[in-house]
Write an enzyme that holds these catalytic residues in place. Structure first.
Site, PDB file in Angstrom:
ATOM      1  N   ARG A 271       0.520  -1.165  -0.130  1.00 47.75           N
ATOM      2  CA  ARG A 271       0.012   0.603   0.367  1.00 47.75           C
ATOM      3  C   ARG A 271       0.753   0.861   0.233  1.00 47.75           C
ATOM      4  NH1 ARG A 271      -3.887  -3.214   3.691  1.00 47.75           N
ATOM      5  NH2 ARG A 271      -5.468  -3.758   2.419  1.00 47.75           N
ATOM      6  N   TYR A 410      -6.715  -2.038  -6.536  1.00 44.53           N
ATOM      7  CA  TYR A 410      -5.561  -2.969  -5.980  1.00 44.53           C
ATOM      8  C   TYR A 410      -4.518  -2.707  -4.931  1.00 44.53           C
ATOM      9  CZ  TYR A 410      -1.854  -1.382  -9.813  1.00 44.53           C
ATOM     10  OH  TYR A 410      -1.080  -0.204  -9.770  1.00 44.53           O
ATOM     11  N   GLU A 411      -4.492  -3.656  -3.931  1.00 46.44           N
ATOM     12  CA  GLU A 411      -3.688  -3.413  -2.621  1.00 46.44           C
ATOM     13  C   GLU A 411      -5.193  -3.657  -1.764  1.00 46.44           C
ATOM     14  OE1 GLU A 411      -0.511  -5.208  -2.702  1.00 46.44           O
ATOM     15  OE2 GLU A 411      -0.108  -3.799  -4.391  1.00 46.44           O
ATOM     16  N   GLY A 412      -5.561  -3.617  -2.079  1.00 46.30           N
ATOM     17  CA  GLY A 412      -7.008  -3.505  -1.519  1.00 46.30           C
ATOM     18  C   GLY A 412      -7.537  -2.127  -1.820  1.00 46.30           C
TER      19      GLY A 412
END
Length: 603
Positions: A271, A410-412
């Site tokens: 993140r 992406y990455e949550g």
């Protein structure tokens, strides 16, 4: 090291403590080695990536692989890898810097680089056995092999632990057979190694495995066709199917059932690295937009002289500079925390790095959300400055806008990360790592008291802005404290309130980072020499207050009523109050004048 420990805040503590500008790290503090690395990476991108943007947009996956290999030859894939495993062993700030400047030219390469160096390599360096690290990490650090990360499944996205891929132990206990389907796997088309997550029997949590892949001996692994995507077009993205894929038992990563923890910690690092990867994309978008605005003549004058365009340029530059300020502030906090843990001798290098990053998981989520959204806005405004040309594939802005869109997913997703930031803060408060209760009670008492009507002395630079930030922290504690008091353990089900609370938290962290960076610069260089940075810090705070006022008001009127609601709305008004309102147009013009005259992003 004792001095570092004295000054460094724990993750999330920025909310309840005042910070001196001398105690934060800024890009102006890069050392000579870091500046040389920045120059080397920029030169590589300008030679190998930026001129080839049209090829990347034509889905030239072989080009992405070729440039990745060249990056490996120059050592850029092993910046964070310890020297004993073939890397450079550089600190966290340096790894952020390389990720930042190598990622701006095209999202295709940025994604390949991030997937390989982060989630493709890092799980082994942090969780692998000594044998696993010696066997695999040197190949990954050099670019001889590329890595991918197989977590997401059709039914397991944000809920990563719900994956259905199975790992069955052989009768002799020497191997596992993995069967299942993974999707959205970056680098799948040219990887030699996969970090694969699967469930053993009916375990509560998934387990990680290191899986080698050789297309000439596929071992039950089948790749789907390349996905045709909105952006990051030359990033290889495929489904991966496992059918009784045999994996030696010694290739289990960490321990059985520890896969979910591996995945979450990998995402924490991912993140903040994603925030870094979005920064140079903004710088390049701003520079291209300014060049075009200076060259484009309408009504016999460059469009860069028009107020509407100047406003866009000023806001784009401000967002980029603010995101950069917050990203490197957090990166140095992480680096210092890692060094503290290593110096204490209690942790191995791997444990120190894991715990150092985990400590600042709140800040990592904040940065992922804020900088990815800045980038989308920046590229959108870039298209607007280019006008009709911006909609054409002939310009670099069109692809930049498409590439930016994935960063919010992406990455949550940003929604997940917003809620995570508040959820993690609540957990830290419950554990006593961040004392939120004491200052929240103090705010409650303050609201019940009689406010001071004295006019404060705000003659010093940023004295009013720092007072406002202090009040914004009180506002967060007031709103979130009251909501938590009402909902208790059910707070996590109140997603809209958590989203609003996270908006307040994000704005506080970024605004404070920008003010402290500008103050530190002004003390070092003199106010006249950094008037543009001062203007950006003030402009950003003004916008932050708007966001915070809206989020705070929506929250207060949604969960409170009667006297409590009236008291909090009065508190909201008190805590966002300016004594000396800034001239926003003047601030924008100060910033725009500098960027336009330099014909590029120049901070």
């Amino acid at each position: 090291m004792a001095d570092i420990e004295k000054d460094i805040l724990r993750g999330g503590q920025f909310l309840v403590k005042e910070i001196d500008c001398e105690d934060i790290f800024t890009p102006e503090d890069f050392n000579e080695e870091q500046l040389m690395m920045k120059e080397a990476v920029t030169e590589f991108v300008d030679r190998e990536i930026w001129p080839k943007k049209p090829q990347f947009e034509k889905k030239d996956y072989a080009l992405t692989e070729d440039v990745m290999r060249k990056a490996g030859e120059l050592g850029f894939l092993g910046i964070s890898v310890p020297e004993e495993y073939g890397g450079m062993g550089m600190g966290f700030v340096s790894t952020m810097l390389v990720c930042d400047y190598i990622s701006g030219a095209t999202g295709s390469f940025s994604t390949a680089f991030g997937a390989h160096t982060g989630i493709g390599t890092m799980p082994i360096t942090l969780y692998g056995t000594e044998e696993q690290k010696k066997k695999y990490v040197p190949k990954l650090a050099s670019g001889e092999w590329f890595g991918s990360y197989c977590l997401t499944e059709p039914s397991a996205g944000s809920d990563a632990n719900s994956g259905k891929t199975k790992a069955i132990l052989s009768e002799d206990g020497k191997s596992y057979k993995i069967t299942g389907q993974k999707m959205w796997i970056s680098n799948a088309g040219f990887c030699s190694l996969m970090i694969v997550f699967a469930r053993i029997e009916d375990d509560k949590y998934i387990t990680g495995f290191i899986v080698e892949y050789d297309p000439n001996n596929p071992n039950g692994i089948t790749l789907g066709e390349e996905e045709h995507k909105l952006g990051i077009r030359a990033s290889s993205t495929r489904q991966v199917f496992f059918n009784d894929t045999v994996v030696p038992a010694e290739n289990m990563l960490s321990t059985r059932g520890n896969g979910f923890k591996i995945a979450m910690n990998a995402l924490n690092v991912g993140r903040i690295k994603l925030a870094a990867a979005c920064l140079d994309a903004q710088r390049r978008t701003i520079s291209e937009s300014v060049k075009y605005a200076n060259e484009r003549i309408q009504f016999k004058t460059p469009i860069s002289s028009f107020g509407a365009i100047r406003q866009k340029i000023a806001e784009m530059a401000t967002n980029c500079w603010v995101g950069e300020s917050a990203s490197y502030r957090a990166a140095k906090n992480i680096e210092d925390r890692i060094e503290i843990r290593k110096s204490e001798g209690k942790d191995t290098h791997q444990e120190a790095e894991l715990k150092g990053v985990e400590e600042y998981a709140i800040e990592c989520s904040i940065l992922k959300v804020a900088v990815s959204e800045h980038t989308q806005k920046c590229t959108d405004e870039g298209i607007q400055i280019f006008g009709g040309m911006g909609f054409s594939e002939e310009t670099p802005i069109e692809s930049a806008w498409r590439d930016a869109r994935i960063a919010r997913i992406y990455e949550g997703t940003n929604e997940i990360n917003r809620m995570l930031s508040i959820g993690m803060l609540i957990k830290k408060a419950m554990r006593g790592h961040v004392d939120v209760l004491t200052p929240a009670m103090a705010v409650k008492d303050e609201l019940m008291g009689i406010p001071s009507f004295d006019t404060p002395d705000y003659s010093e630079l940023f004295s009013e802005e720092k007072s406002i930030i202090k009040n914004l922290k009180k506002l967060f504690l007031m709103v979130s404290g009251a909501a938590l008091e009402k909902y208790g353990e059910k707070m996590e089900s109140q997603q809209q309130l958590m989203l609003a609370a996270s908006d307040i938290l994000i704005q506080i962290y970024l605004a404070e980072s920008a003010i402290l960076r500008a103050e530190k610069l002004a003390k070092k260089e003199g106010e006249d020499k950094v008037k543009e940075q001062i203007a950006m810090a003030k402009l950003n705070l003004f916008h932050a207050i708007d966001v915070i006022e809206t989020a705070g008001k929506h929250s207060i009127i949604s969960f409170s009523s009667g006297d409590e609601q009236r008291m909090m709305l009065m508190g909201l008004k008190r805590y966002i109050k300016y004594v000396n309102m800034p001239n926003i147009i003047e601030l924008r013009n100060i910033i725009a004048n500098k960027v336009i005259s330099e014909n590029k992003y120049c901070f």
